[in-house]
Design a protein around this motif. Structure first.
Motif, PDB file in Angstrom:
ATOM      1  N   LEU A  62       0.828  -1.207   0.000  1.00 57.11           N
ATOM      2  CA  LEU A  62       0.000   0.000   0.000  1.00 57.11           C
ATOM      3  C   LEU A  62       0.864   1.258   0.000  1.00 57.11           C
ATOM      4  N   LEU A  63       1.968   1.225   0.749  1.00 57.22           N
ATOM      5  CA  LEU A  63       2.875   2.367   0.764  1.00 57.22           C
ATOM      6  C   LEU A  63       3.519   2.572  -0.609  1.00 57.22           C
ATOM      7  N   THR A  64       3.807   1.473  -1.280  1.00 58.06           N
ATOM      8  CA  THR A  64       4.340   1.575  -2.636  1.00 58.06           C
ATOM      9  C   THR A  64       3.317   2.241  -3.554  1.00 58.06           C
ATOM     10  N   ALA A  65       2.043   1.886  -3.370  1.00 58.88           N
ATOM     11  CA  ALA A  65       0.980   2.517  -4.158  1.00 58.88           C
ATOM     12  C   ALA A  65       0.883   4.012  -3.847  1.00 58.88           C
ATOM     13  N   VAL A  80      14.947   9.909  -6.894  1.00 57.05           N
ATOM     14  CA  VAL A  80      13.866   9.979  -5.899  1.00 57.05           C
ATOM     15  C   VAL A  80      12.927   8.785  -6.038  1.00 57.05           C
ATOM     16  N   ALA A  81      12.534   8.470  -7.268  1.00 55.56           N
ATOM     17  CA  ALA A  81      11.589   7.375  -7.483  1.00 55.56           C
ATOM     18  C   ALA A  81      12.157   6.045  -6.991  1.00 55.56           C
ATOM     19  N   VAL A  82      13.400   5.759  -7.317  1.00 60.58           N
ATOM     20  CA  VAL A  82      13.995   4.481  -6.902  1.00 60.58           C
ATOM     21  C   VAL A  82      14.192   4.452  -5.390  1.00 60.58           C
ATOM     22  N   LEU A  83      14.583   5.585  -4.808  1.00 59.77           N
ATOM     23  CA  LEU A  83      14.699   5.647  -3.347  1.00 59.77           C
ATOM     24  C   LEU A  83      13.369   5.345  -2.669  1.00 59.77           C
ATOM     25  N   LEU A  84      12.305   5.987  -3.130  1.00 60.19           N
ATOM     26  CA  LEU A  84      10.995   5.797  -2.511  1.00 60.19           C
ATOM     27  C   LEU A  84      10.500   4.370  -2.656  1.00 60.19           C
ATOM     28  N   PHE A  85      10.690   3.787  -3.825  1.00 57.99           N
ATOM     29  CA  PHE A  85      10.253   2.411  -4.020  1.00 57.99           C
ATOM     30  C   PHE A  85      11.130   1.425  -3.244  1.00 57.99           C
ATOM     31  N   THR A  86      12.382   1.773  -3.011  1.00 59.69           N
ATOM     32  CA  THR A  86      13.258   0.897  -2.233  1.00 59.69           C
ATOM     33  C   THR A  86      12.842   0.851  -0.776  1.00 59.69           C
ATOM     34  N   MET A 145      21.575  -1.380  -3.142  1.00 57.78           N
ATOM     35  CA  MET A 145      22.332  -0.157  -2.892  1.00 57.78           C
ATOM     36  C   MET A 145      23.158   0.251  -4.109  1.00 57.78           C
ATOM     37  N   VAL A 146      23.531  -0.724  -4.954  1.00 57.99           N
ATOM     38  CA  VAL A 146      24.286  -0.404  -6.169  1.00 57.99           C
ATOM     39  C   VAL A 146      23.457   0.513  -7.066  1.00 57.99           C
ATOM     40  N   TRP A 147      22.142   0.242  -7.158  1.00 55.50           N
ATOM     41  CA  TRP A 147      21.263   1.098  -7.975  1.00 55.50           C
ATOM     42  C   TRP A 147      21.324   2.542  -7.473  1.00 55.50           C
ATOM     43  N   LEU A 148      21.187   2.678  -6.138  1.00 56.05           N
ATOM     44  CA  LEU A 148      21.100   4.011  -5.559  1.00 56.05           C
ATOM     45  C   LEU A 148      22.419   4.773  -5.710  1.00 56.05           C
ATOM     46  N   VAL A 149      23.534   4.065  -5.570  1.00 51.79           N
ATOM     47  CA  VAL A 149      24.829   4.721  -5.751  1.00 51.79           C
ATOM     48  C   VAL A 149      24.973   5.203  -7.194  1.00 51.79           C
ATOM     49  N   GLY A 150      24.571   4.368  -8.155  1.00 50.11           N
ATOM     50  CA  GLY A 150      24.664   4.758  -9.559  1.00 50.11           C
ATOM     51  C   GLY A 150      23.813   5.973  -9.881  1.00 50.11           C
ATOM     52  N   LEU A 151      22.576   5.995  -9.396  1.00 51.18           N
ATOM     53  CA  LEU A 151      21.695   7.133  -9.673  1.00 51.18           C
ATOM     54  C   LEU A 151      22.148   8.387  -8.938  1.00 51.18           C
ATOM     55  N   ALA A 152      22.638   8.217  -7.702  1.00 53.03           N
ATOM     56  CA  ALA A 152      23.172   9.372  -6.964  1.00 53.03           C
ATOM     57  C   ALA A 152      24.372   9.952  -7.699  1.00 53.03           C
ATOM     58  N   ILE A 199      19.897   1.915  11.683  1.00 52.59           N
ATOM     59  CA  ILE A 199      20.714   3.004  11.141  1.00 52.59           C
ATOM     60  C   ILE A 199      20.649   3.012   9.622  1.00 52.59           C
ATOM     61  N   ARG A 200      20.882   1.840   8.993  1.00 56.42           N
ATOM     62  CA  ARG A 200      20.892   1.795   7.537  1.00 56.42           C
ATOM     63  C   ARG A 200      19.540   2.189   6.958  1.00 56.42           C
ATOM     64  N   ASN A 201      18.477   1.570   7.448  1.00 53.53           N
ATOM     65  CA  ASN A 201      17.148   1.887   6.928  1.00 53.53           C
ATOM     66  C   ASN A 201      16.723   3.311   7.273  1.00 53.53           C
ATOM     67  N   GLY A 202      17.137   3.787   8.451  1.00 51.26           N
ATOM     68  CA  GLY A 202      16.838   5.169   8.810  1.00 51.26           C
ATOM     69  C   GLY A 202      17.507   6.149   7.866  1.00 51.26           C
ATOM     70  N   LEU A 203      18.759   5.885   7.504  1.00 49.61           N
ATOM     71  CA  LEU A 203      19.468   6.737   6.548  1.00 49.61           C
ATOM     72  C   LEU A 203      18.751   6.755   5.202  1.00 49.61           C
ATOM     73  N   LEU A 204      18.273   5.598   4.764  1.00 50.72           N
ATOM     74  CA  LEU A 204      17.583   5.531   3.473  1.00 50.72           C
ATOM     75  C   LEU A 204      16.244   6.268   3.518  1.00 50.72           C
ATOM     76  N   VAL A 205      15.528   6.143   4.614  1.00 48.31           N
ATOM     77  CA  VAL A 205      14.240   6.848   4.738  1.00 48.31           C
ATOM     78  C   VAL A 205      14.463   8.360   4.739  1.00 48.31           C
ATOM     79  N   ILE A 206      15.456   8.815   5.501  1.00 50.51           N
ATOM     80  CA  ILE A 206      15.755  10.251   5.538  1.00 50.51           C
ATOM     81  C   ILE A 206      16.183  10.734   4.159  1.00 50.51           C
ATOM     82  N   ALA A 207      17.013   9.944   3.486  1.00 51.61           N
ATOM     83  CA  ALA A 207      17.451  10.317   2.133  1.00 51.61           C
ATOM     84  C   ALA A 207      16.259  10.413   1.190  1.00 51.61           C
ATOM     85  N   ALA A 208      15.331   9.470   1.298  1.00 45.80           N
ATOM     86  CA  ALA A 208      14.164   9.469   0.410  1.00 45.80           C
ATOM     87  C   ALA A 208      13.279  10.692   0.655  1.00 45.80           C
TER      88      ALA A 208
END
Length: 423
Positions: free
Chosen positions: A252-255, A282-288, A299-306, A355-364
Motif C-alpha cells: 500500500l505504501l508503494t501505491a 527519488v523514485a527508486v529511493l521511494l520504491f526501495t 544499494m548499487v542502484w542508488l549509488v549509480g543514480l546518486a 541506522i541503515r534503513n533510517g538513513l535511506l528513509v531520511i534520504a528518500a
C-alpha cells in the motif's frame, strides 16, 4: 582512475577468494544459483521449476553473459564482466563530468560508494543493470529515443529502470521505451517458454529481514512474537503471524509512492537539466524504502543514480547522495559481516538495520522534498479584484469633507495590492 583500480583490485581478490571477506560467502549465488540457471537457459528455456527465478526475461542475457569468455570458468568470467560493467559506469561519469556545467563529483560517488558494499557488488548482476540505467540517464537530454530504449531494456533486466522515465518530458522517450519493451518481450515470449513466470514468483514473496517493514518483527521477537526466520523464495524472510499484514502495508505504501510521483509529474512545471536524474533517484529511493525486500545489491542502484545526479552542479541531491554512501558502509557491516546478528535480531544486528534503513528513509524524504521544491512553483496569492478597489475609491471620493470616516488617499497602495509583492 588510480583509486578506482586499487579498490576494484581488492574487490576482485575477495570474489576470487584470494582474500577471505568476513561473513557468509557472497559468491555462492554465482557459482551455484547463477551457474545452475545458466545450464537451463542455454537449452532455450527459463528455470520454471525454480521459484528463486524472479527476474524479467532479459535477465537471461546477464546470466548467459559469461559464455563470451569461454576460456574462464563460469564464476570467474561473471566477476570479470561485473568489473567491466563497473568500469563502463566510471567512464560514462568521467565523460559527462568534464563537460561544461558538469562536475566530477558523480564519478567520485561511484568510485567511493561501490567498494563500501564489499564483494557483493561483483557477486550479483545488479552492477550490469546499473550500467544500463546510468547510460540511459546520461543520454536523456540529447538523445531521448536512446534513453527510452535503454530504460526499457533495463526494465526487462530487472524492472526498476522503468522508473527512469518518471521525469522524461519528451514523448519520443516514452514511445521508444514502449516499442523497445514490446519488441524485446515478444522475442523472449516466442523464443523461450516461461518468459514471464517471474511475475507469479514475485507475488508470493514475504517480508525480507533487511527491509524497513522487517524492523517490526525484529522488535516483536523480543516481546514474544511467535514467528520465525527462514529461507523463503530465495531470501531470508520472516514467516508467521502478521507477516502478511506488514507485507500488505508495504504494498500500500508503494501505491502511495506511485500516487505521489504521479501528482508531482502533473504539478511540476520547471524541468531543469538535472531534473531527469533527480526524479529517477527519488523514485527508486521511494520504491526501495517501501519494498518488502531491501537486498544489499539494491544499494548499487542508488549509488549509480546518486552519481548521475551529482554530475550536475545545480542538483539539490548532494545530501541524499551522501546519506546513501554512508548507508553503503552500514550495509556491508550488516551483510555479509554481521548477517548472523541480523538473523538473530540481537542488539548489534538491530542497531545496524535501524541506522541503515533510517538513513535511506531520511534520504528518500529529503530528496522528494527537494525535487518538489525545485520543480513545482509555489502558489501565488490571488490579487484583490480591481473593480472592488475602484468602487471603494469612488465611494470615498463622494463622501463630504465633514464625514466622520477619513477618506483613503487615492495614491496610497495597501500591502499586498502591488503585483510586485505577490511574486
Amino acid at each position: 582512475m588510480g583509486t578506482w583500480g586499487l579498490t576494484r583490485l581488492f574487490l576482485m581478490l575477495f570474489v576470487l577468494k584470494v582474500f577471505v571477506f568476513p561473513g557468509p560467502d557472497v559468491t555462492s549465488d554465482v557459482s551455484a544459483i547463477y551457474h545452475g540457471w545458466y545450464e537451463v537457459l542455454r537449452d532455450g528455456t527459463f528455470p520454471l521449476d525454480d521459484v528463486t527465478w524472479q527476474y524479467p526475461p532479459a535477465a537471461a542475457l546477464a546470466i548467459l553473459s559469461p559464455a563470451v569468455l569461454p576460456f574462464l570458468d563460469y564464476a570467474t568470467a561473471f566477476f570479470v564482466l561485473a568489473c567491466l560493467a563497473d568500469l563502463v559506469v566510471l567512464a560514462l561519469l568521467l565523460y559527462t563530468g568534464v563537460r561544461p556545467g558538469r562536475t566530477l563529483r558523480g564519478a567520485w560517488v561511484w568510485v567511493v560508494g561501490v567498494p563500501l558494499l564489499g564483494p557483493t557488488v561483483y557477486a550479483r548482476y545488479d552492477v550490469m543493470v546499473t550500467a544500463v540505467a546510468v547510460a540511459a540517464l546520461l543520454a536523456g537530454a540529447r538523445h531521448p529515443r536512446l534513453m527510452g530504449a535503454l530504460a526499457a531494456f533495463g526494465a526487462l533486466l530487472k524492472v526498476w529502470p522503468a522508473l527512469l522515465l518518471v521525469g522524461a518530458v519528451r514523448r519520443r522517450a516514452w514511445a521508444s521505451a514502449a516499442v523497445t519493451a514490446a519488441a524485446v518481450a515478444a522475442v523472449f515470449a516466442l523464443a523461450m517458454p516461461g518468459a514471464f513466470a517471474f511475475l507469479t514468483f514475485q507475488g508470493d514473496r514475504g517480508t525480507e529481514v533487511e527491509s524497513v517493514g522487517a524492523l517490526v518483527f525484529h522488535v516483536a521477537r523480543h516481546y514474544g512474537w511467535e514467528g520465525q526466520v527462514a529461507l523463503n523464495y530465495g531470501s531470508i524472510e520472516f514467516l508467521g503471524p502478521y507477516v502478511d499484514t506488514v507485507s500488505t502495508v508495504a504494498l500500500l505504501l508503494t501505491a502511495v509512492v506511485f500516487g505521489w510521483l504521479l501528482m508531482w509529474r502533473l504539478c511540476a512545471t520547471r524541468f531543469l537539466p538535472h531534473t531527469l536524474a533527480d526524479a529517477a533517484f527519488v523514485a527508486v529511493l521511494l520504491f526501495t524504502v517501501t519494498s518488502r525486500v531491501i537486498s544489499p545489491q539494491y544499494m548499487v542502484w542508488l549509488v549509480g543514480l546518486a552519481a548521475v545526479c551529482l554530475c550536475f552542479r545545480a542538483t539539490g541531491m548532494t545530501l541524499p547522495a551522501a546519506l546513501v554512501v554512508i548507508a553503503c558502509l552500514v550495509t556491508v557491516l550488516e551483510f555479509p559481516i554481521g548477517f548472523g546478528h541480523v538473523v538473530a535480531s540481537d542488539a548489534y544486528g538491530m542497531t545496524l538495520l535501524f541506522i541503515r534503513n533510517g538513513l535511506l528513509v531520511i534520504a528518500a524524504v529529503t530528496a522528494a522534498l527537494e525535487l518538489w521544491r525545485t520543480t513545482v512553483p509555489p502558489r501565488r496569492a490571488p490579487l484583490p479584484p480591481i473593480t472592488d478597489r475602484s468602487a471603494g475609491a469612488k465611494e470615498t471620493a463622494k463622501e463630504p469633507l465633514g464625514s466622520s470616516s477619513a477618506p483613503m488617499p487615492l495614491s496610497r497602495v495597501e500591502p499586498g495590492d502591488s503585483p510586485a509583492t505577490t511574486r
